[in-house]
Design a protein around this motif. Structure first.
Motif, PDB file in Angstrom:
ATOM      1  N   GLY A  42      27.346  17.354  -5.041  1.00 28.55           N
ATOM      2  CA  GLY A  42      26.419  17.877  -6.029  1.00 28.55           C
ATOM      3  C   GLY A  42      25.046  18.125  -5.451  1.00 28.55           C
ATOM      4  O   GLY A  42      24.850  18.153  -4.232  1.00 28.55           O
ATOM      5  N   VAL A  43      24.087  18.284  -6.338  1.00 30.05           N
ATOM      6  CA  VAL A  43      22.705  18.578  -5.956  1.00 30.05           C
ATOM      7  C   VAL A  43      21.883  17.313  -6.096  1.00 30.05           C
ATOM      8  O   VAL A  43      21.841  16.691  -7.163  1.00 30.05           O
ATOM      9  CB  VAL A  43      22.124  19.694  -6.839  1.00 30.05           C
ATOM     10  CG1 VAL A  43      20.658  19.936  -6.498  1.00 30.05           C
ATOM     11  CG2 VAL A  43      22.930  20.976  -6.674  1.00 30.05           C
ATOM     12  N   ALA A  96      15.580  18.324  -7.009  1.00 27.02           N
ATOM     13  CA  ALA A  96      16.188  19.532  -7.562  1.00 27.02           C
ATOM     14  C   ALA A  96      17.137  19.212  -8.714  1.00 27.02           C
ATOM     15  O   ALA A  96      17.576  20.120  -9.421  1.00 27.02           O
ATOM     16  CB  ALA A  96      16.937  20.293  -6.466  1.00 27.02           C
ATOM     17  N   ASN A  97      17.454  17.946  -8.896  1.00 24.58           N
ATOM     18  CA  ASN A  97      18.339  17.520  -9.982  1.00 24.58           C
ATOM     19  C   ASN A  97      17.713  16.284 -10.621  1.00 24.58           C
ATOM     20  O   ASN A  97      18.025  15.154 -10.246  1.00 24.58           O
ATOM     21  CB  ASN A  97      19.739  17.224  -9.457  1.00 24.58           C
ATOM     22  CG  ASN A  97      20.738  16.909 -10.560  1.00 24.58           C
ATOM     23  OD1 ASN A  97      20.379  16.740 -11.716  1.00 24.58           O
ATOM     24  ND2 ASN A  97      22.002  16.818 -10.190  1.00 24.58           N
ATOM     25  N   SER A  98      16.844  16.506 -11.566  1.00 21.38           N
ATOM     26  CA  SER A  98      16.057  15.403 -12.116  1.00 21.38           C
ATOM     27  C   SER A  98      16.892  14.396 -12.891  1.00 21.38           C
ATOM     28  O   SER A  98      16.548  13.220 -12.954  1.00 21.38           O
ATOM     29  CB  SER A  98      14.955  15.952 -13.027  1.00 21.38           C
ATOM     30  OG  SER A  98      15.517  16.717 -14.081  1.00 21.38           O
ATOM     31  N   VAL A 116      21.670   9.761  -8.129  1.00 17.26           N
ATOM     32  CA  VAL A 116      23.089   9.431  -7.995  1.00 17.26           C
ATOM     33  C   VAL A 116      23.689  10.172  -6.810  1.00 17.26           C
ATOM     34  O   VAL A 116      24.400   9.587  -5.977  1.00 17.26           O
ATOM     35  CB  VAL A 116      23.854   9.772  -9.289  1.00 17.26           C
ATOM     36  CG1 VAL A 116      25.344   9.506  -9.114  1.00 17.26           C
ATOM     37  CG2 VAL A 116      23.302   8.988 -10.468  1.00 17.26           C
ATOM     38  N   VAL A 117      23.402  11.469  -6.705  1.00 19.82           N
ATOM     39  CA  VAL A 117      23.928  12.273  -5.601  1.00 19.82           C
ATOM     40  C   VAL A 117      23.370  11.779  -4.271  1.00 19.82           C
ATOM     41  O   VAL A 117      24.107  11.656  -3.279  1.00 19.82           O
ATOM     42  CB  VAL A 117      23.610  13.759  -5.824  1.00 19.82           C
ATOM     43  CG1 VAL A 117      24.066  14.591  -4.627  1.00 19.82           C
ATOM     44  CG2 VAL A 117      24.271  14.267  -7.101  1.00 19.82           C
ATOM     45  N   ALA A 167      18.320   2.615  -8.751  1.00 19.68           N
ATOM     46  CA  ALA A 167      17.940   3.822  -9.489  1.00 19.68           C
ATOM     47  C   ALA A 167      19.171   4.659  -9.826  1.00 19.68           C
ATOM     48  O   ALA A 167      19.267   5.232 -10.916  1.00 19.68           O
ATOM     49  CB  ALA A 167      16.941   4.636  -8.671  1.00 19.68           C
ATOM     50  N   ALA A 168      20.129   4.740  -8.898  1.00 23.35           N
ATOM     51  CA  ALA A 168      21.336   5.527  -9.128  1.00 23.35           C
ATOM     52  C   ALA A 168      22.172   4.913 -10.243  1.00 23.35           C
ATOM     53  O   ALA A 168      22.721   5.631 -11.094  1.00 23.35           O
ATOM     54  CB  ALA A 168      22.155   5.616  -7.838  1.00 23.35           C
TER      55      ALA A 168
END
Length: 654
Positions: free
Chosen positions: A216-217, A221-223, A228-229, A354-355
């Protein structure tokens, strides 16, 4: 006033209060009745006097040396210089790769304090064991290739298609379908895509590569899901399988035998340069296990399903014709070890927290659930919509894929050793246990010793993470568990499904609910000092006493729950809940004495069971009974308790 006189008055007051409470709820006293007065409570199950442990072996640990596993140094990797090579060292009992100093003008890079060694080049093609290596155990290695030949010659069209997709798609995208009902939400949040959606007719002659977003992103770029990514990608740090492939020089199965039939659509994926294309270990399997374990870490509600998906991808490498069972086992071992090392890396400490938080906040929002209903939604699929929906099937497949049917070839009595840092793999799945307790869980659920290529010095090969996610396998000494329902998730409620043995004692404290679902035989007894201990099998409580000091004991099994020892319930703050259904469900059979100093008996009706008014229910059978409950309630009925010298019944209605 003397202390003896005060105690006597207090005791009389308790007895009087109990009698009033029983009268208020319709208490009866059919003859012969047990003594209503219990002067002293029996002692709780004895303290074994020690706590089990799982010491770390005195060998170099992957979690300390993972940085030595550098892809660029693959040609120079050795057991001494490379963590990825060393963790697979048990394979050397089966196969001796050719290793010698060559090219005098080439200098190998120094790694740590280890001496530099240059290993020989190899053809990548088996030729009676030379020049690639020597079979030290031809029986096992020949069976290894025959296994691949059998699977590839008997595979179904569906298995061939699954093998193709797991080969050509990004591994991170492939394993995400282990998320079941969460799969589409995960892929949306991660912005995962694949360009391998069908098997084109020309795939037998043309190689198609996935140009989608594998995991994934990530990043800013992926708030909503970038952390997670980033976390999943970080589990691949220093995790190349290339050094081990170059060191072990063990060829792919289709190069060993023409009986191994590569999926026709994957023939274009065969490497034209076998000298850089070793079979052991499986890189696809290692990456799939890393991705699956990372996803299981941030969504532990799907822990067993995700690692089952990683193992499934490994077996699909065999169906593809690209790998042998031992290749896949090696990939599994490296995947687990490298993930644990990266989870243990202090540089990833903030990221993993955080993830975890981001995965839950995002998926809860996308699924329109709450923190208390998310787990149920994650398991809301059926076998028709979620092929990992059945726990028993997953368990059987996982265990089969740990050994692929190979029997032990060595001593089967060697005690299990738990690798340094391996406990971090269970950090979010068993959050209410300490790190030391999680290590003991891994030890007591490990495979026996002696299986081919699984007896590495650290202990990675013998780990059974599926069983570990079901809690302890053995109670040795004191097992004290404290759960906090206010933290939610597995801190609030969890189920241990293993068949627990051992002489140890279980003590539950706190406010959460621990369900025991195995056919247990542990002998040290169970003491509840807080929270709820629930029996979900008829032998949940093992062979010892059950002692309810504070909190709740629940009988929720499909039949009459056995207490092989004595049952004791103290007064205020205790509840015995019997979830009564057909076929004696929820009732108790106590082999020893039953002592009740008060507390509550609460009867619920489950599974459509609806007794008639006027029915008398036999709830507790015991060798002897002393005392009475302070309160007896039966959902939907006025209830009259009926006490005898050896049990408790309730009469429904006036």
């Amino acid at each position: 006033m003397s202390s003896h006189f005060k105690a006597s008055r207090l005791h009389l007051a308790i007895v009087a209060a109990s009698a009033l409470s029983l009268a208020a709820c319709g208490g009866g006293n059919d003859s012969p009745a047990p003594s209503q007065t219990v002067n002293t409570a029996p002692p709780p199950p004895p303290d074994p006097g020690f706590v089990d442990s799982a010491p770390v072996a005195n060998v170099p640990a992957v979690v300390d040396t993972i940085a030595t596993n550098q892809r660029g140094d693959a040609r120079f990797a050795t057991l001494d210089t490379n963590a990825g090579v060393r963790v697979l060292g048990a394979f050397l009992k089966l196969w001796q790769p050719l290793t010698e100093v060559v090219d005098a003008g080439v200098s190998a890079p120094a790694v740590g304090s280890f001496p530099a060694v240059v290993t020989s080049t190899w053809t990548g093609l088996p030729n009676d064991g030379t020049p690639n290596g020597t079979k030290l155990n031809p029986t096992v290695l020949d069976a290894n290739i025959q296994f691949a030949a059998t699977e590839t010659s008997t595979r179904t069209d569906a298995q061939a298609a699954a093998a193709y997709f797991d080969d050509r798609r990004g591994k991170g995208y492939s394993v995400t379908d282990g998320m079941g009902p969460l799969t589409s939400l995960w892929r949306t949040a991660a912005q995962q895509t694949t360009t391998i959606t069908t098997i084109p007719p020309e795939a037998t002659t043309t190689l198609f590569n996935d140009t989608g977003n594998n995991t994934g992103v990530g990043g800013s770029a992926n708030s909503q899901f970038g952390k997670v990514v980033d976390f999943i990608n970080a589990m691949g740090n220093n995790a190349s399988t290339e050094p081990a492939k170059r060191f072990y020089k063990y060829a792919r199965p289709y190069r060993w035998s023409n009986s191994v039939i590569v999926v026709p659509a994957l023939v274009p994926a065969e490497s034209p340069t076998p000298t850089t294309d070793g079979g052991f270990p499986s890189g696809h399997t290692a990456e799939a296990m890393r991705d699956a374990l990372a996803m299981a870490y941030v969504v532990p509600e799907r822990f067993q399903e995700m690692i089952s998906r990683g193992m499934e991808l490994g077996e699909n490498r065999i169906f593809a014709g690209m790998h042998s069972p031992l290749d896949v086992s090696g990939g599994r071992v490296q995947g687990e070890a490298f993930t644990a090392a990266n989870l243990s890396d202090p540089n990833n400490s903030t990221l993993k927290q955080a993830a975890f938080a981001q995965a839950h906040s995002t998926l809860i929002a996308l699924s329109a659930t709450s923190a208390s209903t998310f787990a149920a939604f994650a398991h809301s699929g059926t076998q028709a919509t979620d092929r990992f929906a059945d726990h028993a099937t997953n368990k059987a497949n996982y265990l089969r894929r740990l050994t692929f049917g190979f029997g032990p070839i060595g001593d089967t009595t060697v005690p299990a050793v738990v690798p340094k840092g391996a406990e971090v793999l269970l950090e979010t799945r068993l959050p209410y246990l300490s790190a030391d307790q999680r290590r003991v869980v891994l030890k007591t659920t490990a495979l026996p010793s002696g299986f081919p290529a699984l007896d590495d010095a650290e202990g990675w090969g013998r780990l059974n993470l599926f069983a570990a996610a079901d809690g302890y396998g053995v109670f040795n000494g004191n097992v004290s568990v404290t759960m906090d329902a206010s933290q939610g998730g597995f801190n609030a409620a969890d189920t241990w499904s293993n068949d627990i043995s051992g002489a140890g004692k279980l003590t539950l404290q706190g406010t959460g609910t621990l369900r025991l679902a195995g056919m247990n035989v542990y002998a040290g007894g169970s003491q509840v000092m807080g929270g709820t201990l629930e029996a979900d099998s008829v032998q949940a409580f093992g062979k010892g006493d059950v002692y309810l000091s504070s909190g709740t004991v629940v009988s929720h099994a499909p039949g009459r729950v056995s207490i092989a020892g004595a049952y004791t319930q103290l007064a205020a703050g205790t509840t015995l809940e019997l979830d009564v259904g057909p076929n004696d469900q929820g009732k108790l059979a106590v082999t020893g004495a039953t002592t009740i100093l008060g507390g509550t008996l609460h009867v619920k009706f489950v599974n459509g069971f609806t007794p008639q008014n006027g029915t008398t229910l036999d709830l507790i059978d015991s060798s002897s009974l002393r005392g009475r409950f302070s309160t007896v309630t039966v959902d939907g009925f006025k209830a009259t308790p009926v006490y005898s010298a050896a049990g408790v019944q309730v009469r429904l209605g006036s």
